[in-house]
Design a protein around this motif. Sequence first.
Motif, short mmCIF file in Angstrom:
data_model
loop_
_atom_site.label_atom_id
_atom_site.label_comp_id
_atom_site.label_asym_id
_atom_site.label_seq_id
_atom_site.Cartn_x
_atom_site.Cartn_y
_atom_site.Cartn_z
N VAL A 267 10.88 -24.96 4.86
CA VAL A 267 9.46 -25.16 5.17
C VAL A 267 9.31 -26.02 6.41
N ARG A 268 10.14 -27.03 6.56
CA ARG A 268 10.07 -27.88 7.77
C ARG A 268 10.40 -27.08 9.03
N ARG A 269 11.32 -26.12 8.93
CA ARG A 269 11.60 -25.26 10.09
C ARG A 269 10.38 -24.44 10.48
N LEU A 270 9.66 -23.94 9.48
CA LEU A 270 8.43 -23.21 9.77
C LEU A 270 7.41 -24.12 10.46
N ALA A 271 7.24 -25.33 9.92
CA ALA A 271 6.26 -26.27 10.47
C ALA A 271 6.62 -26.73 11.88
N ALA A 272 7.89 -26.67 12.25
CA ALA A 272 8.31 -27.10 13.58
C ALA A 272 7.98 -26.07 14.66
N GLN A 273 7.62 -24.87 14.25
CA GLN A 273 7.27 -23.83 15.22
C GLN A 273 5.93 -24.17 15.89
N ASP A 274 5.66 -23.50 17.00
CA ASP A 274 4.44 -23.75 17.76
C ASP A 274 3.21 -23.11 17.14
N ARG A 275 3.37 -21.98 16.47
CA ARG A 275 2.21 -21.23 15.96
C ARG A 275 2.49 -20.79 14.53
N TRP A 276 1.55 -21.10 13.63
CA TRP A 276 1.74 -20.69 12.24
C TRP A 276 0.50 -20.89 11.40
N THR B 204 -3.19 -16.83 -0.12
CA THR B 204 -2.54 -15.71 0.58
C THR B 204 -3.57 -14.83 1.26
N TRP B 205 -4.64 -14.51 0.56
CA TRP B 205 -5.69 -13.66 1.13
C TRP B 205 -6.31 -14.31 2.36
N LEU B 206 -6.66 -15.59 2.24
CA LEU B 206 -7.27 -16.29 3.38
C LEU B 206 -6.28 -16.39 4.54
N ALA B 207 -5.04 -16.70 4.25
CA ALA B 207 -4.03 -16.81 5.31
C ALA B 207 -3.92 -15.51 6.09
N ARG B 208 -3.93 -14.39 5.40
CA ARG B 208 -3.84 -13.09 6.08
C ARG B 208 -5.08 -12.84 6.95
N GLN B 209 -6.26 -13.17 6.42
CA GLN B 209 -7.50 -12.99 7.20
C GLN B 209 -7.48 -13.85 8.46
N LEU B 210 -7.10 -15.11 8.31
CA LEU B 210 -7.06 -16.02 9.46
C LEU B 210 -5.94 -15.66 10.42
N GLY B 211 -4.84 -15.14 9.88
CA GLY B 211 -3.73 -14.70 10.74
C GLY B 211 -4.18 -13.60 11.68
N LEU B 212 -4.95 -12.65 11.15
CA LEU B 212 -5.48 -11.57 11.99
C LEU B 212 -6.47 -12.12 13.02
N ARG B 213 -7.34 -12.98 12.57
CA ARG B 213 -8.39 -13.52 13.46
C ARG B 213 -7.80 -14.34 14.61
N HIS B 214 -6.80 -15.16 14.31
CA HIS B 214 -6.22 -16.06 15.31
C HIS B 214 -4.91 -15.55 15.89
N GLU B 215 -4.49 -14.37 15.45
CA GLU B 215 -3.22 -13.78 15.89
C GLU B 215 -2.05 -14.76 15.70
N LEU B 216 -1.97 -15.26 14.46
CA LEU B 216 -0.93 -16.21 14.10
C LEU B 216 -0.02 -15.62 13.03
N PRO B 217 1.27 -15.96 13.07
CA PRO B 217 2.16 -15.53 11.99
C PRO B 217 1.83 -16.29 10.71
N VAL B 218 1.91 -15.60 9.58
CA VAL B 218 1.59 -16.18 8.28
C VAL B 218 2.86 -16.35 7.46
N ARG C 87 1.36 -31.76 12.21
CA ARG C 87 1.31 -30.75 13.27
C ARG C 87 0.10 -29.83 13.18
N ALA C 88 -0.61 -29.84 12.06
CA ALA C 88 -1.69 -28.87 11.83
C ALA C 88 -2.91 -29.14 12.71
N ASP C 89 -3.50 -28.05 13.20
CA ASP C 89 -4.80 -28.12 13.87
C ASP C 89 -5.91 -28.04 12.84
N ALA C 90 -5.62 -27.40 11.70
CA ALA C 90 -6.60 -27.26 10.62
C ALA C 90 -5.87 -27.34 9.29
#
Length: 156
Positions: free
Chosen positions: A55-64, A17-31, A80-83
Amino acid sequence: MAISRIMIVGGPGSGKTWLARQLGLRHELPVYSVDEEVWDRNGALRAPEDIDARVRRLAAQDRWIIEGGNSRTYADRIQRADAIIRLSPPIWLRLYRVLRRDGLRIELFRWTLRYDTVFGAKDRLALRNGKATATCIEVRSDQDMQRLLRVGVECF
């Protein structure tokens, strides 16, 4: 390479959760947290097929950034993941973090101890399966975490 979809897995107390929030801010992505899809507003466990669909609905989005388990939907996210980031700090550190965060909740403590046995292989497989299409990162220590935040997902 522009990062627009990041999958983060790891046991309780690993720092998802902590890392997701940090990366969300850095990449301007919804977490998004898988735990929020597992439990309803009243704290009741949703049916497995409902959890998977959510969860599959979340993964089908363009940015996450999706952090958390539910290995039944790993393939959907991996595809679908870039990372893909697997957090696997030492068990003593995870236990300490769980204890500090949640107090002595015996079932969560036990689950933290069992996580690697039950899901470790699936988490490692997620990294191997994603290698062809995604940046795959394993974070095993605070030093790895600091390096990831310093250089970024794209350069790790």
